[in-house]
Design a protein around this motif. Sequence first.
Motif, PDB file in Angstrom:
ATOM      1  N   GLU A 131      64.903 -18.999 -33.996  1.00  0.00           N
ATOM      2  CA  GLU A 131      64.678 -19.914 -32.603  1.00  0.00           C
ATOM      3  C   GLU A 131      64.289 -19.413 -31.649  1.00  0.00           C
ATOM      4  N   GLU A 134      60.646 -19.159 -32.992  1.00  0.00           N
ATOM      5  CA  GLU A 134      59.928 -20.327 -32.955  1.00  0.00           C
ATOM      6  C   GLU A 134      59.086 -21.215 -31.486  1.00  0.00           C
ATOM      7  N   THR A 135      60.614 -20.897 -30.557  1.00  0.00           N
ATOM      8  CA  THR A 135      60.399 -21.526 -29.206  1.00  0.00           C
ATOM      9  C   THR A 135      58.502 -20.181 -29.155  1.00  0.00           C
ATOM     10  N   ALA A 137      56.088 -19.170 -30.258  1.00  0.00           N
ATOM     11  CA  ALA A 137      54.814 -19.718 -30.646  1.00  0.00           C
ATOM     12  C   ALA A 137      54.978 -21.153 -30.294  1.00  0.00           C
ATOM     13  N   ASP A 138      56.013 -22.180 -30.443  1.00  0.00           N
ATOM     14  CA  ASP A 138      55.556 -23.560 -29.998  1.00  0.00           C
ATOM     15  C   ASP A 138      55.769 -23.978 -28.183  1.00  0.00           C
ATOM     16  N   GLU A 139      56.268 -22.695 -27.467  1.00  0.00           N
ATOM     17  CA  GLU A 139      56.517 -23.651 -26.439  1.00  0.00           C
ATOM     18  C   GLU A 139      55.586 -22.529 -25.101  1.00  0.00           C
ATOM     19  N   PRO A 142      51.059 -21.922 -25.472  1.00  0.00           N
ATOM     20  CA  PRO A 142      50.425 -22.859 -25.630  1.00  0.00           C
ATOM     21  C   PRO A 142      48.758 -22.284 -25.281  1.00  0.00           C
ATOM     22  N   GLU A 145      45.925 -22.619 -30.870  1.00  0.00           N
ATOM     23  CA  GLU A 145      46.629 -22.983 -31.113  1.00  0.00           C
ATOM     24  C   GLU A 145      46.195 -22.975 -32.795  1.00  0.00           C
ATOM     25  N   GLU A 148      48.970 -24.966 -38.506  1.00  0.00           N
ATOM     26  CA  GLU A 148      50.344 -25.650 -38.614  1.00  0.00           C
ATOM     27  C   GLU A 148      49.966 -26.748 -37.262  1.00  0.00           C
ATOM     28  N   GLU A 149      50.457 -26.466 -36.321  1.00  0.00           N
ATOM     29  CA  GLU A 149      50.451 -27.405 -35.103  1.00  0.00           C
ATOM     30  C   GLU A 149      49.676 -27.969 -35.213  1.00  0.00           C
ATOM     31  N   LEU A 152      50.641 -31.027 -37.214  1.00  0.00           N
ATOM     32  CA  LEU A 152      52.161 -31.498 -36.631  1.00  0.00           C
ATOM     33  C   LEU A 152      51.854 -32.895 -35.834  1.00  0.00           C
ATOM     34  N   LYS A 153      50.893 -32.151 -34.789  1.00  0.00           N
ATOM     35  CA  LYS A 153      50.517 -33.439 -33.598  1.00  0.00           C
ATOM     36  C   LYS A 153      50.017 -34.901 -34.676  1.00  0.00           C
TER      37      LYS A 153
END
Length: 153
Positions: A131, A134-135, A137-139, A142, A145, A148-149, A152-153
């Motif tokens: 978790e 993941e947070t 990398a994703d949040e 930014p 990029e 995978e990201e 997903l968009k």
Amino acid sequence: MLENSFSKVYTKFKMDLYSKVFKEFKDKDVEPLSAMEVISMEIIVALGSPTINEFATAAKLSPPNAAYKVNKLIQKGYINKIQSTEDKREYHIEATEAYKKNYGVIYDYIAVVLSRVQETFSPDDVKKLDEILETTADELMPEVEIGEEKKLK
């Protein structure tokens, strides 16, 4: 403490990558890559199946310089150019089996470390680590990029 620990883990992954890049080359049918070409390939792999312009943007290269690098990688047998199904004028680039065979072992160390993490820590700790990563990398990252990201968009 956190900064030191994170830097140490990141540095160990980098050192593993670098040592594999400079290791004796296995496949005599294709040319070995320079360190800069490995970095280019790593960017292409991270992006998924980018266009040359997407690669140029991510690598902070001019489009002509990116095209030159891509053409050299094609000549060496490490990249395939695939015509887009949506726009026939556009081509995507992706790593060939030769790249995966000769340099794909770079990712083996991640699997080794993750296996050790799962053996050493409780399932709850592993889930929490997942978790957190993941947070992060994703949040919290930014500006960077990866493939995978984009899908997903």
